[in-house]
Design a protein around this motif. Structure first.
Motif, PDB file in Angstrom:
ATOM      1  N   ALA A  75      -5.174  -7.713 -61.913  1.00  0.00           N
ATOM      2  CA  ALA A  75      -3.565  -7.464 -60.685  1.00  0.00           C
ATOM      3  C   ALA A  75      -3.371  -8.988 -60.278  1.00  0.00           C
ATOM      4  N   ASN A  76      -2.639  -9.007 -59.513  1.00  0.00           N
ATOM      5  CA  ASN A  76      -2.056 -10.336 -59.662  1.00  0.00           C
ATOM      6  C   ASN A  76      -2.187 -10.455 -57.426  1.00  0.00           C
ATOM      7  N   ASP A  77      -3.226  -9.069 -56.294  1.00  0.00           N
ATOM      8  CA  ASP A  77      -3.368  -9.251 -56.059  1.00  0.00           C
ATOM      9  C   ASP A  77      -4.814  -8.798 -56.497  1.00  0.00           C
ATOM     10  N   ALA A  78      -5.784  -9.375 -55.112  1.00  0.00           N
ATOM     11  CA  ALA A  78      -7.205  -9.293 -55.084  1.00  0.00           C
ATOM     12  C   ALA A  78      -7.145  -7.772 -54.777  1.00  0.00           C
ATOM     13  N   PHE A  79      -8.728  -7.105 -55.622  1.00  0.00           N
ATOM     14  CA  PHE A  79      -8.483  -5.955 -55.091  1.00  0.00           C
ATOM     15  C   PHE A  79     -10.430  -5.887 -54.692  1.00  0.00           C
ATOM     16  N   LEU A  80     -10.875  -5.509 -53.377  1.00  0.00           N
ATOM     17  CA  LEU A  80     -11.691  -5.027 -53.481  1.00  0.00           C
ATOM     18  C   LEU A  80     -12.391  -3.668 -52.558  1.00  0.00           C
ATOM     19  N   ALA A  81     -13.393  -3.102 -52.589  1.00  0.00           N
ATOM     20  CA  ALA A  81     -13.412  -1.436 -52.122  1.00  0.00           C
ATOM     21  C   ALA A  81     -15.355  -1.457 -51.544  1.00  0.00           C
ATOM     22  N   THR A  82     -15.360  -0.982 -50.947  1.00  0.00           N
ATOM     23  CA  THR A  82     -16.072  -1.486 -49.856  1.00  0.00           C
ATOM     24  C   THR A  82     -17.040   0.083 -49.488  1.00  0.00           C
ATOM     25  N   ASN A  83     -18.180   0.487 -49.315  1.00  0.00           N
ATOM     26  CA  ASN A  83     -18.848   1.642 -48.264  1.00  0.00           C
ATOM     27  C   ASN A  83     -18.240   1.662 -46.841  1.00  0.00           C
ATOM     28  N   ILE A  84     -19.079   2.773 -46.305  1.00  0.00           N
ATOM     29  CA  ILE A  84     -18.271   3.632 -44.944  1.00  0.00           C
ATOM     30  C   ILE A  84     -18.914   2.128 -44.037  1.00  0.00           C
ATOM     31  N   PHE A  85     -20.098   1.153 -44.536  1.00  0.00           N
ATOM     32  CA  PHE A  85     -20.174   0.374 -43.800  1.00  0.00           C
ATOM     33  C   PHE A  85     -19.683  -1.094 -43.769  1.00  0.00           C
TER      34      PHE A  85
END
Lengths: 456, 409
Positions: A48-58
């Motif tokens: 993807a051209n965009d950065a992707f990050l996922a986090t938990n609820i914290f």
């Protein structure tokens, strides 16, 4: 019967085995499918051209694609488990930390998703402008945040360049007008000085007559020849005319010089060279200077009056940027008036006022020009929107004004307009500014430096 | 005789300054000062005015509009702009209505000299009718084919200056216009520009586009295009003949450029007459061809002046450099020019006669001035083209002599 039964059992067993095998095969296929799908998803994320990050609820990072690695300089191994606040921070428009923003999404306080501008923090410490999109997701009873990060450094830089271009454009146009403003007094200063120079030659002749006259006056007998000589010198000098005209000529020459000095002073005041931080300034002085330097922009279209509140306290602002905004408003007003009345400068009116209330200084620029329709009014702050003909406006002036007032000064700019009757722009600037907050401003120089580095 | 001069400026200070700096002229000049275009027109309706000097940027009615009105209502008045506005486009926009453009601050000496020069010019053209004839002309007609070529080139996205210059240098009307512009005090910066291609380059593409497309120097003039085309082709041929002759005589490139400009412009007076009354001028040319008189005589008779005189007057009003104006003024009668040295005029006179003898253009009514040409040292060139002239020329001004010379060619 038993045989039959035995067969049946065998058959059942075989069927069972087949079913199991079948199920296993299906499972294997499903697993493979799933793995393939996951791989594909992974690949989609990574390319993807965009950065992707996922986090938990914290807000702890648990997913990180390769574009994120490129953009921030961290590997997933470096940031896995650390807080999202390590790589993102709010820009000056907002105090909310990225994690708070995430939580606001969950609480539906900012809608189902958040989209806005923040700053990214690179591993080496430098920050860069980004656009962030955050959505919340519930999976297996847990909350996750999916964050897409779009690098807008180029866009920001382009905006800054457009602003600079707009500034240069208006300075270029001003230059021709200012030259006219200076050439005119220069003409009559030089005419008057030349006149005094010429007439003084004759006056000097007369003055030289005084000594011999004084000498003979003491003896009490003035020879006729001297009287004749002085009479003829008086006639040559056109004494009456000279005595009347010379003092006026000197006065007008002095006035002209003062006018030139005033224009030069105003230019300096207008441009505020060397000042690129927030400075407390006399707003009225600023307005007056801007009116002076733009004189030839409005003079042939309208009468300009001003009503400035002398009790206005000093206002902390970026003076050069603010003057640019006031200039844009005056020039727009002059154009609107010229469009309505043509060259008839008696009918066009522009009125500039400054006032203040407890919290804000208020500048208004009102004109009785063409005004604008609602459709136009709704779009005037959009970049590149212009109603002027090609070559007359780039559509940058008001969009720039909007950015300068709202982003750089945390103020507001509003417009009221009645089509066919006129327009009023109203700027509100906070009197008390938290300077710590406003020092974000990505200055032209910084961006210029980045651009230079990039081009090398 | 006093000259009536009207000054217009919206700044009263400027007017008072002018009044003082020109006060020594008060016996020769009747000077009036008004602060708006309306007042100026009102004054002119009731009082005689010979020269008007106007500011450019004024509220309500700017200088270009005022001078446009003056051009229409009082065409014989000489129109000058005195402006502090430093916008080139403005100068270009005023070029069809103002004869001269002076920049503020303007040295009083220059202002006085300019006004004196225009007054001297006016006295050279005595009849008010003739002054009006010249005053009406803001722009000269170009051949339609030339207009089309120019428009096409300017409309191209990849238009370059050399291509545009190539068109301008082939057209007397456009050549005169660009020389007028660059010799206004705004562009010229005190330097005289005589080279047409240089003038085009000084103006640059943007201003030329403004000139052709917005200011519309062409003014859709379609009448008698044959005569207009004829003048252009004859001028081109004259310039090219002259260029060849000059290689043997002159190294000085400024003189060559001035001579080429002179050759290109020597018949602009004919363009003026076409502009004024095309049908009548066509008649005159036909009459000249039918032997009913020489062109010069017939022009004098019909319009009150010949094309050389009219052309020179306009070119001088436009402040073209003296050598060019002289070449236009005396191209039939070089001996009448105060300067009797070898000059652009000498070559224009000779080359013009050569082209007339080679092409059947009809009797102009001005013979080749062999004595003059011998005096300036061009006898070799004369004999080469007119062998008959070599015999002892006792009466060089006699018409027959030239007729013999022409037959010989």
């Amino acid at each position: 019967m038993s045989d039959e039964q035995a067969i049946t059992i065998e058959e059942q067993l075989a069927q069972e085995i087949a079913r199991r095998e079948n199920a296993e095969a299906q499972l294997a296929e499903a697993t493979e499918k799933f793995t393939r799908k996951e791989e594909r998803t992974r690949q989609i994320l990574d390319t993807a051209n965009d950065a992707f990050l996922a986090t938990n609820i914290f807000g702890d990072i648990i997913e990180w694609n390769s574009t994120a690695t490129e953009l921030f300089g961290y590997d997933i191994a470096d940031v896995g488990g650390t807080s999202i606040d390590v790589v993102l921070k709010p820009n000056t428009n907002s105090d909310a930390k990225p994690l708070d923003t995430c939580l606001a999404v969950v609480l539906n306080a900012v809608g189902e998703e958040y989209r806005g501008e923040m700053l990214g923090i690179h591993r080496d410490g430098h920050t860069f402008p980004i656009e962030v999109s955050i959505s919340a997701m519930v999976w297996k009873d847990s909350f996750f945040f999916n964050v897409f990060v779009h690098d807008i450094s180029n866009k920001k830089q382009m905006q800054a360049e457009m602003a600079r271009a707009q500034k240069l454009e208006s300075i270029g146009r001003l230059a021709a007008g200012i030259a006219h403003e200076i050439n005119t007094p220069t003409q009559y200063v030089s005419d008057n000085v030349g006149f005094v120079q010429d007439t003084f030659k004759n006056i000097a002749v007369l003055l030289k007559d005084i000594s011999p006259l004084l000498a003979v006056a003491r003896t009490g007998v003035v020879p006729e020849s001297l009287v004749k000589q002085i009479e003829s010198h008086i006639e040559e000098a056109q004494l009456e005319f000279t005595l009347e005209e010379v003092p006026e000529a000197i006065q007008e020459a002095a006035q002209g010089v003062e006018r030139v000095a005033e224009i030069v002073r105003s230019m300096k005041n207008f441009a505020h060279p060397g000042v690129d931080t927030m400075t407390p300034i006399d707003l009225n002085e600023s307005i007056r200077s801007t009116i002076t330097v733009s004189r030839s922009e409005w003079r042939y279209a309208a009468q300009l009056t001003s009503d400035l509140d002398e009790s206005l306290p000093k206002v902390t602002c970026f003076p050069g940027d603010l003057n640019q905004v006031i200039l844009n408003l005056i020039v727009n007003a002059a154009h609107a008036v010229a469009d309505r009345y043509g060259d008839d400068s008696d009918q066009g009116l522009i009125h500039v006022t400054s006032t203040c209330d407890k919290t804000h200084a208020v500048i208004q620029v009102r004109d009785n020009g063409t005004g604008m329709s609602n459709e136009v009014r709704e779009r005037i702050f959009d970049p590149f929107f212009t109603t002027k003909g090609v070559g007359k406006g780039t559509g940058q002036g008001l969009s720039l004004a909007f950015n300068v007032i709202t982003e750089k000064h945390s103020g507001t700019i509003d417009v009221e307009s009645i089509e066919g009757e006129g327009t009023t722009f109203k700027i509100r600037l906070p009197l008390h500014v938290d300077t710590a907050k406003t020092n974000f401003s990505v200055s032209d120089d910084e961006l210029g430096a980045t651009a230079r580095e990039e081009s090398q | 005789m006093t000259t009536n001069i009207l000054f217009v400026d919206d700044e009263a200070c400027v007017l008072r300054g002018l009044k003082r700096s020109l006060w020594e002229m008060k016996d020769q000049w009747n000077m009036q000062f008004v602060t708006s275009g309306f007042e100026a027109l009102e004054y002119m309706a009731k009082n005689p005015v010979d020269v008007i000097v106007s500011d450019m940027r004024m509220p309500s009615m700017n200088g270009a509009i005022l001078l446009g009105q003056v051009k229409q209502q009082f065409p014989s008045v000489v129109r000058l702009i005195l402006s502090g506005y430093a916008d080139e486009e403005m100068v270009v926009r005023a070029v069809n209505t103002a004869h001269r453009y002076l920049s503020k601050p303007c040295d009083p000496v220059l202002l006085r000299a300019t006004i004196d020069r225009t007054i001297a010019l006016r006295t050279s053209l005595k009849s008010p009718r003739l002054r009006a004839l010249v005053g009406e002309i803001g722009t000269l007609p170009s051949p339609p084919e030339m207009q089309q070529r120019m428009n096409e080139r300017l409309a191209r996205t990849q238009c370059n200056l050399d291509q545009v210059a190539a068109v301008v240098t082939e057209d007397p009307a456009m050549s005169a216009k660009v020389l007028q512009l660059v010799n206004s005090s705004f562009f010229g910066l005190g330097r005289e520009v005589v080279d047409i291609a240089d003038a085009v380059k000084m103006l640059g593409l943007d201003l030329l586009q403004t000139l052709v497309l917005s200011v519309n120097i062409f003014e859709e003039f379609q009448e008698e295009s044959q005569i207009i085309q004829g003048v252009a082709t004859h001028s081109m041929r004259t310039a090219s003949i002259m260029r060849q002759i000059m290689t043997n005589y002159v190294d000085d490139s400024t003189m060559v450029s001035a001579a080429i400009s002179g050759a290109m412009l020597h018949d602009v007076g004919q363009l003026m007459l076409v502009r004024r009354d095309g049908a009548k001028y066509r008649e005159i040319i036909d009459e000249a061809h039918n032997g009913m008189g020489t062109l010069i005589e017939l022009e004098e008779e019909a319009f009150g002046a010949d094309h050389a005189k009219l052309g020179a007057y306009l070119m001088a009003l436009w402040n073209l450099p003296d050598p060019v104006v002289e070449a236009v003024a005396y191209h039939h009668t070089p001996s009448a020019c105060a300067d009797s040295e070898l000059s652009p005029l000498s070559f224009v006179h000779l080359a013009d006669a050569i082209d007339h003898s080679q092409e059947n253009i009809g009797p102009i009514g001005a013979p080749l001035d062999v004595i003059y040409l011998e005096h300036v040292g061009l006898q070799q060139a004369v004999y080469e083209y007119f062998p008959a002239a070599k015999r002892p020329a006792t009466k060089p001004h006699h018409e027959e002599k030239i007729v013999t010379a022409r037959r010989a060619v």
